[in-house]
Every structure is written in C-alpha cells, then in structure tokens.
Design a protein around this motif. Structure first.
Motif, mmCIF file in Angstrom:
data_model
loop_
_atom_site.group_PDB
_atom_site.id
_atom_site.type_symbol
_atom_site.label_atom_id
_atom_site.label_comp_id
_atom_site.label_asym_id
_atom_site.label_seq_id
_atom_site.Cartn_x
_atom_site.Cartn_y
_atom_site.Cartn_z
ATOM 1 N N GLU A 324 -3.159 -34.883 -6.249
ATOM 2 C CA GLU A 324 -3.691 -34.118 -5.122
ATOM 3 C C GLU A 324 -3.369 -32.635 -5.272
ATOM 4 N N HIS A 325 -2.148 -32.326 -5.762
ATOM 5 C CA HIS A 325 -1.800 -30.922 -6.002
ATOM 6 C C HIS A 325 -2.766 -30.290 -7.012
ATOM 7 N N ALA A 326 -3.257 -31.105 -7.947
ATOM 8 C CA ALA A 326 -4.187 -30.602 -8.966
ATOM 9 C C ALA A 326 -5.627 -30.542 -8.460
ATOM 10 N N GLY A 327 -5.846 -30.983 -7.220
ATOM 11 C CA GLY A 327 -7.195 -30.946 -6.656
ATOM 12 C C GLY A 327 -7.989 -32.216 -6.884
ATOM 13 N N ILE A 328 -7.333 -33.296 -7.336
ATOM 14 C CA ILE A 328 -8.014 -34.581 -7.558
ATOM 15 C C ILE A 328 -7.728 -35.481 -6.361
ATOM 16 N N PRO A 329 -8.724 -35.791 -5.544
ATOM 17 C CA PRO A 329 -8.479 -36.643 -4.376
ATOM 18 C C PRO A 329 -8.161 -38.079 -4.789
ATOM 19 N N THR A 330 -7.328 -38.733 -3.984
ATOM 20 C CA THR A 330 -6.932 -40.118 -4.254
ATOM 21 C C THR A 330 -7.262 -40.978 -3.041
#
Length: 559
Positions: A324-330
């Motif tokens: 999430e910090h990298a901008g990848i939603p989970t």
C-alpha cells in the motif's frame, strides 16, 4: 415390624443426605491438589514416559519426585487463591476448566502454551463448536461436574482470623518445603527432563493454562498501540510505457500438509486438476509456526522464522502495508477467523457468515464463496493489485465438512469430531477429500486469472501450517515449534504466472521449475512478492526472493 424398619431406614437415608461434612480450607486445598495430580495428568505422564525419563533404576524415583512436586506446586497455588469466601467459586471454575483442558490434552495432545491460549481466545463460536462432541460429556461430568457437586456439599470450617493466617502461613511454608524436597529428591533427572523437554511443562495443569493465560493477557494489553510502520520508502520500479497492470492473488491455505499433496509425489493424486496446469510446485517448504496464530503474521513479515521476534512481528506492519505504501492496493477476502492483524486498516471482506445456499450452511461456507464477486472487486481497481484469499481449507477436526459431496472420493471417511474414535484410514480419507477440494479451488482461481485480458496475472498458494492425523498419538496442530513434527511444519506451495506476467518480469519458468526442489520457507514470501511486483524498498532482501535468480529483470533497484 417391617414398617418400622422401613421408617428407620428412610430416616437414616434422609439424615445421610442432609449431612454435610465439614472441612478446613487448607485440607480442601490439599485434597483438590491431589485430585489434580491423579486425574488430570494422563497426557503429561505419557509425554514423560516417551522421553525415557522414567526408565532405568532411578525411574521410579523420578516419577515419585514429579508427583510430589506437582501436588505441592498445586497446593501453593491454591493456598494463594483460596479463602473461606472464594474457595468454592474459584475451585468450581478451576475444576471445570481443568477437566476441559485435560480432555483435549488426552484426546489431541494439546500443549497449553502461550500460542495455544491465544488460538483459543481468538477462536470463534463455529470453530469451538467443532471440538464439542459426545465424548466430552462423560469426561466433563466425571472429572468436573461431579467433583463440583461434591465440593458444594461440603461446609467450610470457620476459623478466627488470627489462627487462619497462622495456619495458612504454615501450610504455605510446608508446601514450598515439600515442593523443594520433591525436586531435590531427583534433581539431576528432573533438571535434565525440563532442560531437554521443556514442552512437557505445558502439560502440567492447571498451571499450564493459568500461566499462559496471564502472559497472553499482559501481552495483548500492550498490543493496542499503533503498529510500527515498515517500508514507508516503498515505490514501484519504473516499467516500460506499454506494460500492463499486474494482478497477483495470494491464496493462504489452512492446515494443509505437504505429505498429502499430490504434486509432491503422494501415493494418491490429491491434486489432479493442478497436475494439468503448467505451474511451479515447491516441494520442500517449511512453515514459520504450527498454528495460524503464529504463522500468518510471520509469513507476511520481513522478519520470518530466521529473525523470529513475536513481539516485533505483532507490533509491526505487514507485507500488505508495504504494498500500500508503494501505491498497490490490496484486498483481503477471508473464509476464516480474520487476518490476525496482517490487514489492519486495509480493505477486508469476511465470508465466514456469508449467505449462499449453494456454498454455505449454518456451520460455514466452502472456499469457493470467496470467488463470488471477485471480478467486480478487481474491476474497481484498474492498476496493479494484490488480493489475498484466506481459506478454511482442511481445518480440523471436521475434515468431512470441508468439501462438497461430489469430492467424497476416498471412503469411508471419518465423519465425527472425535478423531481418536475413527480408524486411521478414515481420518486420512476425509483429509484427502479436503485436499481434493483445495486442488479444485486453486484450479478455478487460476482459470479466473487466465481469463483476465486487461492485466498480467499470477497466483501464489502457500499453506499456513500442516496437520497431524494421529501419527505418534498427535492430532490437529499447534505443538510447540521446537518439537513440532514435519506433518505440522512441512507445507505445500505453488506458483502460477500468465505468459504476459512471466515475460514482463523476465522470469524463466524452466529455471524456476529446476530450482523448485530447493529448501524454502515462509520467510521467502515477503521478499518474493515484493520482487514479483517490483517494489523497491530497504525491507526487500533479494537473497530471499525465490524468483530473483531466474529473472532477467531485477525485482528492485537495490538487488
């Protein structure tokens, strides 16, 4: 004359029923301490005998020493807890709780350490109900309800305060002296036993669950503080402009052991559908723990078993937070009892109480329910995405509830909670049928991913821990890690990629297949996922990335 005799007999019977013996609190504590030692330690003595500590010329002395010490230690505990007003309520709770604990120790060789207590506290009603069986009733009645009934028939002898304090002090001192004497009686053998087989102390009851419960409550009290952020520097490595977004599905299995996994060479082909799919099977994988409570947070942390620190893992963010910090939603989709903190504050969907007449009943849902609406959820997020599907899998003891009737292939299957009452072959049959369903569930998930035309897709499946099916008298899981058998620690793991995903990441699938027999573990998951999604962060360790040595494209600029 006969009428008079009957009247006298009836009167005597009535007087005997009305009679309530009187006893001091200290004498009651001694009687109950002896009862604990004699009635609730069958599993403990089995474990001690198995160590060989009672063999040889001095074995009898070690046995006497243990019995005396355990009784005296219980006496110390009761001397601290009991007085005239608390004795009956406290002993009622202890007798009933210890009868329950002893039943599960006897039936399943359950070790009541901190992790097991944490598992119990976090178990929901449905899971608890699976452990309630007809066999529990006589055990609870004979060792719990009946002693409690006798307890409440007693009258506690009143003692003046000053004398009560004196008597209690003498009893406590005597109990401490007896405990010390019992230990010294066979000190060398006892110290060797406790040093080399520390796990047996978790079978000494009621101290085992009381001490562990106290530690867990203290630990959980400090767990409410915010989790320590990790991977806040995370970012996705720049890709070619024409690159398609990536969708990775992580399937977290439940209670599936490597020994019964068809792709690992098991005598039965329990993975017939996966065997028809081009994928990578990792055949030598070790779990971080023998229970979900330990393994799930561990496998999603950067510390793993290699740098295991339960407190640090518990109070830190997880792999999903780094993504999430990298901008990848989970998105975490759950058919279990939650994510154990792994997805705190992130998107979460529970299917534990879903309503689907085809897939669910009052006791729960089959894992397929997590695929319901998945395409819509994925469609809401057009870029990179990671989805976790947390299975109910092969969770015991009701393995027969984990698969549909069409997969009831191996028969007869054990269809009861009391596994010890089924033949070993029936237990294995039910378990293997559950493995067949996981095979089908994974195959369906892969087919769903293969049909995604707008994304490059991949799947990783990894079970949280294994299961004992009666080997060496062990059932279920949760044995302390130091002595847990391979049946509880060796787990299956597979990886599948679409051709577009493999090409974009530059991964040589033939290279992956050749290296898949190398030893790996839960420790690899965190870093392998970051590598697959090309997330650059100081938390990433390329040496633990399973795909790194077979990739022409680095998973991170730091690799």
């Amino acid at each position: 004359m006969n009428a008079l005799a009957r009247e006298v007999g009836a009167g005597a019977w009535a007087r005997s029923l009305a009679h309530r013996p009187e006893i001091s609190v200290e004498a009651l504590a001694l009687v109950v301490s002896g009862f604990f030692t004699l009635s609730f330690h069958h599993a403990f003595w089995r474990a001690v005998i198995a160590t060989g500590a009672l063999h040889g010329a001095g074995g009898w002395l070690t046995g006497v020493s243990l019995a005396v010490s355990i009784t005296a230690l219980n006496m110390i505990l009761l001397c601290v807890l009991l007085n005239r007003w608390t004795a009956k309520p406290v002993l009622t709770v202890l007798l009933l709780a210890t009868a329950l604990a002893a039943h599960f120790m006897d039936q399943y060789t359950v070790y009541f350490d901190d992790d097991m207590i944490r598992n119990i506290l976090h178990t929901d009603r449905k899971e608890s109900a699976e452990l309630v069986s007809l066999g529990l009733i006589p055990a609870l009645f004979l060792r719990g309800v009946l002693p409690v009934a006798l307890l409440w028939r007693l009258r506690l002898k009143p003692t003046p305060m000053g004398r009560a304090l004196l008597v209690r002090s003498v009893c406590l001192g005597a109990a401490i002296a007896v405990a010390a004497g019992g230990i010294l009686l066979s000190f060398q053998n006892l110290s060797a036993l406790m040093r080399n087989h520390t796990e047996v102390r978790h079978l000494i009851t009621p101290g085992n669950y009381l001490v562990s419960l106290g530690r867990v409550l203290l630990d959980d009290g400090s767990a409410r503080k915010p989790r320590t952020p990790i991977g806040t520097d995370a970012r996705v490595v720049a890709r070619a402009p024409a690159s398609r977004p990536r969708l990775l599905v992580l399937v977290v299995g439940e209670t599936l052991r490597a020994q019964n996994w068809g792709l690992n060479g098991y005598a039965r082909q329990t993975t017939p559908q996966l065997a028809q799919i081009d994928l990578v099977n990792f055949s030598d994988v070790t779990a971080c723990g023998s229970s979900t409570e330990v393994s799930l947070p561990c496998m999603f942390s950067p510390y793993g078993r290699g740098h295991y620190d339960k407190g640090r893992i518990k109070h830190s963010q997880s792999l999903l937070h780094v993504l999430e910090h990298a901008g990848i939603p989970t998105l975490w989709r759950d058919n279990q009892t939650g994510c154990k903190g792994v997805c705190d504050g992130l998107a979460f969907e529970s299917f534990e109480h879903a309503r689907d007449r085809r897939l669910c009943d009052r006791e729960g849902c089959l894992d397929e329910v997590m695929l319901r609406g998945l395409a819509d959820e994925v469609g809401k997020r057009p870029g990179d995405m990671v989805v976790v599907l947390h299975q109910l899998g092969s969770h015991g003891p009701r393995y027969y509830k984990r698969y549909p009737e069409r997969l009831r292939r191996y028969r007869p299957a054990c269809e009861r909670s009391e596994l010890g009452q089924c033949r070993p072959s029936e237990i294995v049959n039910a378990y293997d049928n559950a493995v067949l369903y996981t095979d089908e569930f994974l195959a369906r998930t892969i087919h769903f991913l293969a049909g995604q035309t707008s994304r490059d897709t991949a799947l990783i499946y990894l079970s949280d821990h294994g299961e004992s099916l009666g080997e060496h008298g062990l059932f279920l899981h949760g044995v302390p890690y130091a002595i847990a058998p391979d049946t509880q620690l060796k787990v299956p793991m597979i990886m599948w990629m679409s051709s577009g995903f493999a090409a974009a990441r530059g991964i040589d699938m033939q290279c992956m297949k050749k290296s898949a027999n190398r030893p790996s573990s839960h420790d690899n998951l965190f870093h392998s996922v970051l590598g697959l999604m090309q997330v650059d962060t100081r938390e990433y360790d390329p040496d633990l990335d399973l795909f790194q040595h077979c990739s022409a494209v680095p998973g991170s600029t730091r690799s």
